[in-house]
Scaffold this motif. Sequence first.
Motif, PDB file in Angstrom:
ATOM      1  N   LEU A 327      45.556  49.828  32.988  1.00 38.19           N
ATOM      2  CA  LEU A 327      44.520  49.423  34.217  1.00 38.19           C
ATOM      3  C   LEU A 327      44.143  50.527  35.196  1.00 38.19           C
ATOM      4  N   TYR A 329      44.314  51.343  38.103  1.00 38.21           N
ATOM      5  CA  TYR A 329      45.144  51.259  39.405  1.00 38.21           C
ATOM      6  C   TYR A 329      46.262  51.823  39.276  1.00 38.21           C
ATOM      7  N   GLU A 419      46.440  40.102  25.334  1.00 38.76           N
ATOM      8  CA  GLU A 419      45.311  39.242  25.799  1.00 38.76           C
ATOM      9  C   GLU A 419      45.574  38.250  26.928  1.00 38.76           C
ATOM     10  N   ASN A 422      46.431  40.391  29.981  1.00 45.32           N
ATOM     11  CA  ASN A 422      45.511  41.174  30.715  1.00 45.32           C
ATOM     12  C   ASN A 422      44.311  40.156  31.065  1.00 45.32           C
ATOM     13  N   ASN A 423      43.996  38.967  30.647  1.00 45.19           N
ATOM     14  CA  ASN A 423      43.080  38.079  30.972  1.00 45.19           C
ATOM     15  C   ASN A 423      43.465  37.748  32.437  1.00 45.19           C
ATOM     16  N   ILE A 425      45.223  39.131  34.674  1.00 42.37           N
ATOM     17  CA  ILE A 425      45.300  40.219  35.724  1.00 42.37           C
ATOM     18  C   ILE A 425      44.080  40.338  35.960  1.00 42.37           C
ATOM     19  N   GLN A 426      42.954  40.483  35.171  1.00 45.02           N
ATOM     20  CA  GLN A 426      41.736  40.737  35.473  1.00 45.02           C
ATOM     21  C   GLN A 426      41.151  39.720  36.364  1.00 45.02           C
ATOM     22  N   ASP A 427      41.271  38.428  35.940  1.00 48.13           N
ATOM     23  CA  ASP A 427      40.762  37.239  36.567  1.00 48.13           C
ATOM     24  C   ASP A 427      41.052  37.060  38.097  1.00 48.13           C
ATOM     25  N   LEU A 429      42.285  40.032  39.821  1.00 52.73           N
ATOM     26  CA  LEU A 429      41.945  40.987  40.546  1.00 52.73           C
ATOM     27  C   LEU A 429      40.443  40.955  41.063  1.00 52.73           C
ATOM     28  N   ASN A 430      39.738  40.214  40.031  1.00 51.40           N
ATOM     29  CA  ASN A 430      37.966  40.318  40.137  1.00 51.40           C
ATOM     30  C   ASN A 430      37.513  39.026  40.837  1.00 51.40           C
ATOM     31  N   ASN A 431      38.248  38.034  40.886  1.00 53.01           N
ATOM     32  CA  ASN A 431      37.826  36.738  41.487  1.00 53.01           C
ATOM     33  C   ASN A 431      38.345  36.554  42.774  1.00 53.01           C
TER      34      ASN A 431
END
Length: 529
Positions: A327, A329, A419, A422-423, A425-427, A429-431
């Motif tokens: 990540l 961060y 997968e 990570n999906n 975490i990314q969701d 963080l970014n939404n």
Amino acid sequence: MNVCKIFALHVLILLCLTLCCNHINAARIIGFFPTPSKSHTLIHAAIADSLARAGHNVTVIGISKNVYPNAKYKFIEIKLTEAAESHQNVLQNMVKKPKSFYFNLFNFVYSFANTANRTLSHPKMKDFLRRHGAGAFDLVLLGFAANDFAMGLGAHFGCPTIISFVVQPVSSINRLVGNPSESAYVPSWFSELKAPLTFWGRVLSFLVAFYEEWIVLPIVKINMLKIYNYNFPSDRYPPLDEVRKNVSLIFTNHHFSQGPIRPNVPNLIEIGGIQIKEKPDPLPTDIAKVLDESKEGVIYFSLGSNIKGSHLNEEKIKIMFNVISKLPYKVLWKWSPTELPGESKNIIFRDWLPQDDILAHPNVKLFITHGGMGSVVESQYHGVPMVGIPLFGDQPSNMVNVERSGYGLAVDYLTLSEESLNNAIQDVLNNPKYKEAVQTFSRLYRDRPMTPRETVVYWVDYVLRHKGAKHMQSPAVHMNRWQLLSLDVIGFLLAIVLTISVVIVKVCKLICCRGRKNKLPKVEKAKKN
């Protein structure tokens, strides 16, 4: 000059009077927290510290190191190494062999009950009770977790008992104060159901409530009675059923804004977030530097105070490390330095981290959590979105509520993959919807007439002023289950209806028989003619 002296004397007298009044109003309170779980102790000890800071003379007996080293209360530690190891084994089995909470319920109960029993029977505790008899304390504060028998302390000291419970009310808590269950629209905390309930949801809620009320509680009650009779023999103490009626108040670490909306009796008081400091403490210098300088944001990762690296599958630990190390961060990861899964420039491992103070920092973007109620509440309070990896107990249910409320996402530990983690975490963080939802709730959660600590102090003082506040107690406390369900009344009314029905049937038969007898002569005459 004389005027100044007179003024100073008056000020001194006023100060002395104030100190005397505080001393007179100070109550002697004993806190008994025989729980092997540090997260539970944090809740109970926060109540004790609030009371101590309000001027009361508070003594806390616990089985682990003091969770608040700077607390105002006096702390007495009773070391139970074997009980602590036994509890860790229970946790390890639950993590490595996951089952529904209801399959693990009796393991939980046994672990907590066994620890509390060992605490009561410990030589240090017995000596304390010998030296402090009736009248030594004005109030018992009991950290409740499958330890009804410990309410005998109220009988020992001859004073009221107040219960501290770490989550929303469950069946055992409701029974203590006569709180209605209302399973039709108040799903059990463990059921993973969320109000409002569908028809099938109400069916499941009914079955869960039936299981808890009519199967779990009776079995647990038998075990509680055995332990109570051992520690508080009948020749010196009242029966356990009578001791249970001595509960003046229950503090529950919950708030109605979290749901479900439900009725509560007056002596069940919500203090959700009691462990959260209204003003965060200064962070350790190195941690503060990381948070202050990371303008892009920091991720905080903790699986709670109970879980150790040895409890988890090595493959799952590797998956977590591989995802988090990639990540972009800085990540503050609470993890034992003797069990490090690897090294990465973006990860800072620490054996202990001040979670509440870290989550309060504005640069924390995400909390990766096990989903324990204390952690979820702190994240909600500070408005930090979550990714949960629930492991056992209430954690799956808590994360279901987090997902449904839009505060974050959960990933299943058993099927955890790089997968899926990570999906998630990314969701989150970014939404922006997750952050917006949890920060909206944070404003709602904080909006109260009094803080949790102020609420605790007010209601404890209220109980003390009114000698146990028996007038707040529901009549349901003094009724058995048959009476609460009105089964005796229903049976009585059915008996009346049945009796009346039988009488009516017999009267009708009697009338019919007489009518037939009167008709017989006429029929016979007609035949002769």
